[in-house]
Design an enzyme around this catalytic site. Structure first.
Site, mmCIF file in Angstrom:
data_model
loop_
_atom_site.group_PDB
_atom_site.id
_atom_site.type_symbol
_atom_site.label_atom_id
_atom_site.label_comp_id
_atom_site.label_asym_id
_atom_site.label_seq_id
_atom_site.Cartn_x
_atom_site.Cartn_y
_atom_site.Cartn_z
ATOM 1 N N SER A 49 84.387 79.434 69.772
ATOM 2 C CA SER A 49 84.122 78.086 70.305
ATOM 3 C C SER A 49 82.872 77.473 69.678
ATOM 4 C CB SER A 49 84.025 78.105 71.833
ATOM 5 O OG SER A 49 82.880 78.791 72.272
ATOM 6 N N ASN A 50 81.863 78.284 69.396
ATOM 7 C CA ASN A 50 80.689 77.736 68.702
ATOM 8 C C ASN A 50 81.043 77.312 67.279
ATOM 9 O OD1 ASN A 50 78.029 77.805 70.251
ATOM 10 N ND2 ASN A 50 78.883 79.813 70.763
ATOM 11 N N THR A 75 78.302 76.160 77.407
ATOM 12 C CA THR A 75 78.373 74.704 77.233
ATOM 13 C C THR A 75 77.086 74.185 76.572
ATOM 14 O OG1 THR A 75 77.471 74.177 79.425
ATOM 15 C CG2 THR A 75 79.863 74.451 79.266
ATOM 16 N N LEU A 106 66.872 92.927 64.773
ATOM 17 C CA LEU A 106 67.929 92.309 65.571
ATOM 18 C C LEU A 106 67.393 91.236 66.527
ATOM 19 C CD1 LEU A 106 71.015 92.541 66.319
ATOM 20 C CD2 LEU A 106 70.272 93.992 68.212
ATOM 21 N N ARG A 132 78.396 101.190 57.360
ATOM 22 C CA ARG A 132 78.087 99.755 57.385
ATOM 23 C C ARG A 132 77.949 99.167 55.988
ATOM 24 N NH1 ARG A 132 76.821 97.776 62.507
ATOM 25 N NH2 ARG A 132 76.305 99.425 63.969
ATOM 26 N N HIS A 159 72.259 83.203 70.076
ATOM 27 C CA HIS A 159 72.183 84.352 70.980
ATOM 28 C C HIS A 159 72.112 83.838 72.417
ATOM 29 C CE1 HIS A 159 71.355 88.449 72.158
ATOM 30 N NE2 HIS A 159 70.424 87.986 72.968
#
Ligand code: GAR
Length: 195
Positions: free
Chosen positions: A13-14, A172, A144, A65, A109
């Protein structure tokens, strides 16, 4: 025009809000949506928006990774982005991957960083009895969720909130904050935006 790649893991959604804002504002071009999860709902949404997509499933790489990131880099390098936006990208990136993109990789975040880096941010805010929660857009650095903060929105915690209801309210605000920060970022404005 600045080229923007967006990394996702889920519903996206972002990512949709970023793409819509770039397409409406014409200030940057969304050149790639890249997912580590083949089942991410955001992939189809990006396709509907006319943005090229790629998937690099992290699972075959297990704990390697570096090997995963080498594959991730292929579509990313081919897209030649000026800016990379992590938007619900749920893999931790190694310093070796992050460093070459220093100063041009952003993340959103769902907490008021430096509070609650990592996972389960909403539950942690509720457990702590916080009166407000929120979201942060920051530059990605090797540590992080710790890079310079570019924007933050404060969101009230309401009586009876669960982690889910709080997450939905914060989301939102994420949808307003991230495009607003990206617009400023591509215009070289690094001042913190408070919503
Ligand atoms: C968003 O709430 C984002 O802040 C969070 O995941 C959600 C993705 O939603 N990101 C993180 O937790 C990163 N550690 P979306 O896929 O609908 O944009």
């Amino acid at each position: 025009m600045k080229r923007v790649a967006i990394l996702i893991s889920g519903g996206g959604s972002n990512m949709v809000r970023l793409v819509e804002d770039m397409q409406a504002g014409g200030y940057a071009a969304p050149v790639l949506v890249l997912s580590n999860d083949p089942s991410a709902g955001g992939i189809a949404k990006a396709e509907r928006l006319g943005v090229p997509t790629a998937v690099v499933d992290h699972r075959p790489f297990g704990k390697d990774r570096a090997a995963f990131e080498a594959e991730l880099l292929k579509p990313l390098a081919a897209a030649a982005p000026d800016v990379i936006c992590l938007a619900g990208f749920m893999r931790v990136l190694t310093p070796a991957f992050v460093r070459p993109f220093a100063g041009r990789m952003l993340n959103i975040h769902p907490s008021l960083l430096p509070k609650y880096p990592g996972l389960h941010t909403h539950q942690r805010a509720l457990d702590a009895g916080d009166a407000e929660a929120g979201c942060t857009v920051h530059e990605v650095t090797p540590e992080l969720d710790a890079g310079p903060i570019l924007g933050q929105a404060r969101v009230p915690v309401e009586a009876g909130d669960s982690a889910d209801t709080l997450a939905a309210r914060v989301l939102t605000f994420e949808h307003r904050l991230y495009p607003a920060v990206l617009r400023r970022f591509v215009a070289d404005n690094r001042e913190t935006l408070f919503l």
